[in-house]
Design an enzyme around this catalytic site. Structure first.
Site, PDB file in Angstrom:
ATOM      1  N   GLY A   1      -5.564  -9.004   2.767  1.00 38.90           N
ATOM      2  CA  GLY A   1      -6.173  -7.987   1.903  1.00 38.90           C
ATOM      3  C   GLY A   1      -5.425  -7.708   0.624  1.00 38.90           C
TER       4      GLY A   1
ATOM      5  N   CYS B   1      15.515  21.859  -9.578  1.00 39.30           N
ATOM      6  CA  CYS B   1      16.052  22.019 -10.944  1.00 39.30           C
ATOM      7  C   CYS B   1      15.032  22.588 -11.915  1.00 39.30           C
ATOM      8  CB  CYS B   1      16.548  20.657 -11.463  1.00 39.30           C
ATOM      9  SG  CYS B   1      15.228  19.502 -11.870  1.00 39.30           S
TER      10      CYS B   1
ATOM     11  N   SER C   1      -4.886  -9.231  -3.490  1.00 41.18           N
ATOM     12  CA  SER C   1      -5.350 -10.162  -4.527  1.00 41.18           C
ATOM     13  C   SER C   1      -4.212 -11.065  -4.997  1.00 41.18           C
ATOM     14  CB  SER C   1      -5.896  -9.367  -5.718  1.00 41.18           C
ATOM     15  OG  SER C   1      -4.862  -8.522  -6.242  1.00 41.18           O
TER      16      SER C   1
ATOM     17  N   ALA D   1     -10.761  -7.600   6.947  1.00 41.83           N
ATOM     18  CA  ALA D   1      -9.518  -7.680   7.741  1.00 41.83           C
ATOM     19  C   ALA D   1      -9.698  -7.079   9.130  1.00 41.83           C
ATOM     20  CB  ALA D   1      -8.407  -6.966   6.992  1.00 41.83           C
TER      21      ALA D   1
ATOM     22  N   HIS E   1       6.002  -0.520  -2.465  1.00 40.46           N
ATOM     23  CA  HIS E   1       5.636   0.241  -3.671  1.00 40.46           C
ATOM     24  C   HIS E   1       5.684   1.747  -3.466  1.00 40.46           C
ATOM     25  CE1 HIS E   1       3.219  -3.537  -5.060  1.00 40.46           C
ATOM     26  NE2 HIS E   1       4.522  -3.658  -5.298  1.00 40.46           N
TER      27      HIS E   1
ATOM     28  N   ASN F   1      -8.906 -12.592   3.784  1.00 38.70           N
ATOM     29  CA  ASN F   1      -9.432 -11.899   2.616  1.00 38.70           C
ATOM     30  C   ASN F   1     -10.938 -12.127   2.578  1.00 38.70           C
ATOM     31  OD1 ASN F   1      -9.890 -11.021  -0.178  1.00 38.70           O
ATOM     32  ND2 ASN F   1      -7.669 -11.168  -0.401  1.00 38.70           N
TER      33      ASN F   1
ATOM     34  N   CYS G   1       9.996  20.648  -9.876  1.00 38.14           N
ATOM     35  CA  CYS G   1      11.033  20.281  -8.906  1.00 38.14           C
ATOM     36  C   CYS G   1      11.618  21.585  -8.353  1.00 38.14           C
ATOM     37  CB  CYS G   1      12.126  19.456  -9.579  1.00 38.14           C
ATOM     38  SG  CYS G   1      13.559  19.178  -8.501  1.00 38.14           S
TER      39      CYS G   1
ATOM     40  N   ASN H   1       0.826  -1.208   0.000  1.00 41.37           N
ATOM     41  CA  ASN H   1       0.000   0.000   0.000  1.00 41.37           C
ATOM     42  C   ASN H   1       0.860   1.258   0.000  1.00 41.37           C
ATOM     43  OD1 ASN H   1      -2.086  -1.803   0.136  1.00 41.37           O
ATOM     44  ND2 ASN H   1      -2.517  -1.464   2.314  1.00 41.37           N
ATOM     45  N   VAL H   2       0.325   2.272  -0.633  1.00 42.59           N
ATOM     46  CA  VAL H   2       1.040   3.552  -0.759  1.00 42.59           C
ATOM     47  C   VAL H   2       0.302   4.673  -0.026  1.00 42.59           C
ATOM     48  CG1 VAL H   2       2.092   2.895  -2.965  1.00 42.59           C
ATOM     49  CG2 VAL H   2      -0.139   4.035  -2.963  1.00 42.59           C
TER      50      VAL H   2
HETATM   51  C1  BV8 Z   1       8.730  -5.217 -11.811  1.00 45.27           C
HETATM   52  C2  BV8 Z   1       2.133   1.676  -6.928  1.00 45.27           C
HETATM   53  C3  BV8 Z   1      10.697  -5.643 -13.075  1.00 45.27           C
HETATM   54  C4  BV8 Z   1       1.596   2.628  -7.913  1.00 45.27           C
HETATM   55  C5  BV8 Z   1       1.719  -0.600  -7.749  1.00 45.27           C
HETATM   56  C6  BV8 Z   1       5.500 -11.894 -12.660  1.00 45.27           C
HETATM   57  C7  BV8 Z   1       4.272 -12.387 -13.009  1.00 45.27           C
HETATM   58  C8  BV8 Z   1       3.312 -11.542 -13.579  1.00 45.27           C
HETATM   59  C9  BV8 Z   1       3.588 -10.188 -13.796  1.00 45.27           C
HETATM   60  C10 BV8 Z   1       4.810  -9.698 -13.444  1.00 45.27           C
HETATM   61  C11 BV8 Z   1       5.757 -10.544 -12.872  1.00 45.27           C
HETATM   62  N1  BV8 Z   1       6.862  -9.783 -12.608  1.00 45.27           N
HETATM   63  C12 BV8 Z   1       6.636  -8.515 -12.995  1.00 45.27           C
HETATM   64  C13 BV8 Z   1       5.392  -8.419 -13.525  1.00 45.27           C
HETATM   65  C14 BV8 Z   1       4.788  -7.210 -14.088  1.00 45.27           C
HETATM   66  C15 BV8 Z   1       4.076  -6.364 -13.035  1.00 45.27           C
HETATM   67  C16 BV8 Z   1       2.870  -7.076 -12.471  1.00 45.27           C
HETATM   68  O1  BV8 Z   1       2.933  -7.663 -11.405  1.00 45.27           O
HETATM   69  N2  BV8 Z   1       1.775  -7.015 -13.191  1.00 45.27           N
HETATM   70  C17 BV8 Z   1       0.543  -7.638 -12.735  1.00 45.27           C
HETATM   71  C18 BV8 Z   1      -0.591  -6.605 -12.815  1.00 45.27           C
HETATM   72  C19 BV8 Z   1       0.249  -8.831 -13.602  1.00 45.27           C
HETATM   73  N3  BV8 Z   1       4.972  -5.986 -11.952  1.00 45.27           N
HETATM   74  C20 BV8 Z   1       5.742  -4.902 -12.073  1.00 45.27           C
HETATM   75  O2  BV8 Z   1       5.761  -4.206 -13.070  1.00 45.27           O
HETATM   76  C21 BV8 Z   1       6.631  -4.552 -10.898  1.00 45.27           C
HETATM   77  N4  BV8 Z   1       7.926  -4.249 -11.379  1.00 45.27           N
HETATM   78  O3  BV8 Z   1       8.509  -6.380 -11.718  1.00 45.27           O
HETATM   79  O4  BV8 Z   1       9.841  -4.703 -12.423  1.00 45.27           O
HETATM   80  C22 BV8 Z   1      11.887  -4.908 -13.527  1.00 45.27           C
HETATM   81  C23 BV8 Z   1      13.133  -5.323 -13.058  1.00 45.27           C
HETATM   82  C24 BV8 Z   1      14.252  -4.647 -13.511  1.00 45.27           C
HETATM   83  C25 BV8 Z   1      14.143  -3.571 -14.397  1.00 45.27           C
HETATM   84  C26 BV8 Z   1      12.883  -3.157 -14.845  1.00 45.27           C
HETATM   85  C27 BV8 Z   1      11.746  -3.831 -14.415  1.00 45.27           C
HETATM   86  C28 BV8 Z   1       6.121  -3.320 -10.186  1.00 45.27           C
HETATM   87  C29 BV8 Z   1       4.814  -3.612  -9.492  1.00 45.27           C
HETATM   88  C30 BV8 Z   1       4.362  -2.413  -8.630  1.00 45.27           C
HETATM   89  C31 BV8 Z   1       3.258  -1.663  -9.332  1.00 45.27           C
HETATM   90  N5  BV8 Z   1       2.787  -0.566  -8.484  1.00 45.27           N
HETATM   91  N6  BV8 Z   1       1.352   0.442  -6.990  1.00 45.27           N
HETATM   92  C32 BV8 Z   1       0.239   3.128  -7.503  1.00 45.27           C
HETATM   93  O5  BV8 Z   1      -0.343   2.666  -6.491  1.00 45.27           O
HETATM   94  O6  BV8 Z   1      -0.250   4.030  -8.211  1.00 45.27           O
HETATM   95  S1  BV8 Z   1       0.796  -1.999  -7.715  1.00 45.27           S
HETATM   96  C33 BV8 Z   1      -0.721  -1.777  -6.974  1.00 45.27           C
HETATM   97  O7  BV8 Z   1      -1.255  -3.109  -6.875  1.00 45.27           O
HETATM   98  C34 BV8 Z   1      -0.751  -1.259  -5.555  1.00 45.27           C
HETATM   99  O8  BV8 Z   1       0.512  -1.032  -4.983  1.00 45.27           O
HETATM  100  C35 BV8 Z   1      -1.447  -2.395  -4.810  1.00 45.27           C
HETATM  101  O9  BV8 Z   1      -1.088  -2.468  -3.496  1.00 45.27           O
HETATM  102  C36 BV8 Z   1      -0.944  -3.524  -5.579  1.00 45.27           C
HETATM  103  C37 BV8 Z   1      -1.514  -4.886  -5.348  1.00 45.27           C
HETATM  104  O10 BV8 Z   1      -2.913  -4.805  -5.354  1.00 45.27           O
HETATM  105  P1  BV8 Z   1      -3.665  -5.195  -3.996  1.00 45.27           P
HETATM  106  O11 BV8 Z   1      -3.076  -4.404  -2.890  1.00 45.27           O
HETATM  107  O12 BV8 Z   1      -3.664  -6.664  -3.849  1.00 45.27           O
HETATM  108  O13 BV8 Z   1      -5.088  -4.613  -4.271  1.00 45.27           O
HETATM  109  P2  BV8 Z   1      -6.283  -5.318  -5.074  1.00 45.27           P
HETATM  110  O14 BV8 Z   1      -7.352  -4.300  -5.254  1.00 45.27           O
HETATM  111  O15 BV8 Z   1      -5.738  -6.024  -6.273  1.00 45.27           O
HETATM  112  O16 BV8 Z   1      -6.796  -6.456  -4.085  1.00 45.27           O
HETATM  113  C38 BV8 Z   1      -7.413  -6.102  -2.865  1.00 45.27           C
HETATM  114  C39 BV8 Z   1      -7.734  -7.409  -2.169  1.00 45.27           C
HETATM  115  O17 BV8 Z   1      -8.319  -7.102  -0.914  1.00 45.27           O
HETATM  116  C40 BV8 Z   1      -8.740  -8.271  -2.917  1.00 45.27           C
HETATM  117  O18 BV8 Z   1      -8.309  -9.619  -2.890  1.00 45.27           O
HETATM  118  C41 BV8 Z   1     -10.029  -8.107  -2.097  1.00 45.27           C
HETATM  119  O19 BV8 Z   1     -10.800  -9.293  -2.107  1.00 45.27           O
HETATM  120  C42 BV8 Z   1      -9.475  -7.865  -0.729  1.00 45.27           C
HETATM  121  N7  BV8 Z   1     -10.336  -7.083   0.148  1.00 45.27           N
HETATM  122  C43 BV8 Z   1     -11.156  -6.055  -0.163  1.00 45.27           C
HETATM  123  N8  BV8 Z   1     -11.718  -5.576   0.968  1.00 45.27           N
HETATM  124  C44 BV8 Z   1     -11.210  -6.298   1.999  1.00 45.27           C
HETATM  125  C45 BV8 Z   1     -10.325  -7.259   1.479  1.00 45.27           C
HETATM  126  N9  BV8 Z   1      -9.661  -8.131   2.253  1.00 45.27           N
HETATM  127  C46 BV8 Z   1      -9.869  -8.060   3.586  1.00 45.27           C
HETATM  128  N10 BV8 Z   1     -10.701  -7.153   4.167  1.00 45.27           N
HETATM  129  C47 BV8 Z   1     -11.377  -6.267   3.406  1.00 45.27           C
HETATM  130  N11 BV8 Z   1     -12.200  -5.375   3.991  1.00 45.27           N
END
Ligand code: BV8
Length: 247
Positions: A190, A154, A192, A234, A118, A216, A151, A101-102
């Site tokens: 919490g 700069c 996915s 949660a 992140h 979850n 910035c 989380n951010v």
């Molecule tokens: C990288 C910041 C390499 C920005 C975010 C391997 C496999 C597949 C894909 C990849 C892989 N390796 C890399 C990738 C690509 C990519 C990726 O993962 N893509 C996905 C979409 C397929 N990853 C990247 O690009 C990463 N970088 O690997 O770089 C590299 C190395 C060298 C040189 C160059 C490159 C970077 C990933 C970071 C992206 N930034 N956020 C912003 O926020 O604006 S990600 C973003 O998703 C958020 O940070 C968030 O936290 C994160 C994960 O999502 P969740 O937190 O899980 O949120 P979501 O809504 O999905 O789920 C919520 C869950 O809560 C649900 O399950 C729901 O049921 C549950 N819920 C809801 N309410 C409740 C609850 N649970 C409990 N109680 C409740 N009340």
């Protein structure tokens, strides 16, 4: 024995406990998740906004989205899930909290030793990485004076100090998180479990022999690595686990 009681018993025996959180932990605070029904990504595609390419192409558009998110969560507060997890980090030296989380809510709840994978919506850094502006600093002005904000060092652009898709995570934080996956009990709370490399911590913990529990409201992609599923919001499940653990 219920899953909550089993988990509480394992926590009582554990020397090292690691918790990975995602947007679901902040849902009860009113912070929209990414992929849920009200998800942030429903309105815009991650690939069109949270990427270096999107920023290079249209920094104003990307900043409009982040400025909106900052405004949307400005008045949110930590909920019981944040407070319980923060209390665990303060009470138990063996507890490590890792967040995707951010939103800054774990920090505001007083979490210690937090590993932020992140980045932070409330921090910025120079997009051109000028010497004085390369390291992130807190800037929680709402609204920002102009988009993209200049910035101060700069005259280039500031960028949000978050990790975009296609950008590598901070390697120090990622290495610390990987080390913390070598634990006795691993809680995925919490998230996915869609975004990597954060999601890969779950199978890594399993390979280290940890008992893996998932808190979850739905079953996730990580289910094959989960030993104990604890369904529900949660704030509720952590309250029940906290009560059972302290017995
Ligand atoms: C990288 C910041 C390499 C920005 C975010 C391997 C496999 C597949 C894909 C990849 C892989 N390796 C890399 C990738 C690509 C990519 C990726 O993962 N893509 C996905 C979409 C397929 N990853 C990247 O690009 C990463 N970088 O690997 O770089 C590299 C190395 C060298 C040189 C160059 C490159 C970077 C990933 C970071 C992206 N930034 N956020 C912003 O926020 O604006 S990600 C973003 O998703 C958020 O940070 C968030 O936290 C994160 C994960 O999502 P969740 O937190 O899980 O949120 P979501 O809504 O999905 O789920 C919520 C869950 O809560 C649900 O399950 C729901 O049921 C549950 N819920 C809801 N309410 C409740 C609850 N649970 C409990 N109680 C409740 N009340």
């Amino acid at each position: 024995m219920s899953a909550v009681a089993q988990l509480a018993e394992a926590l009582g025996r554990a020397r090292r406990i690691t918790i990975l959180t995602g947007a679901g932990v902040s849902a009860a605070s009113g912070v929209p998740t990414f992929r849920g029904a009200d998800g942030l990504w429903n309105r815009v595609r991650a690939s069109t906004i949270a990427t270096p390419e999107a920023f290079a192409n249209d920094p104003r558009l990307v900043w409009e989205w982040y400025d909106w998110r900052r405004s949307a969560i400005r008045d949110t507060d930590p909920n019981p899930a944040h407070h319980i997890l923060a209390a665990w980090t303060r009470a138990h030296a063996g507890v490590t909290l890792i967040t995707q989380n951010v939103d800054g809510l774990h920090e505001r709840a007083g979490a210690e030793r937090l590993i932020r994978l992140h980045g932070s919506l409330w921090h910025v850094r120079c997009y051109q990485q000028c010497p004085a502006g390369a390291d992130a600093w807190r800037d929680d002005r709402i609204p920002l004076p102009s988009l993209p904000p200049p910035c101060p060092h700069c005259g280039g652009y500031l960028r949000p100090a978050v990790t975009w898709f296609g950008e590598p995570l901070d390697q120090v934080n990622l290495a610390a998180a990987a080390r913390a996956a070598a634990c006795d009990v691993f809680l995925s709370v919490g998230t996915s479990a869609v975004v990597h490399p954060a999601a890969s911590l779950i199978p890594l913990a399993r390979r280290h022999g940890a008992l893996v529990a998932e808190l979850n409201i739905e079953t996730t992609q990580a289910h094959e690595y989960v030993d104990l599923t604890i369904p529900g919001p949660a704030a509720d499940t952590l309250t029940a686990i906290d009560a059972a653990w302290s017995l």
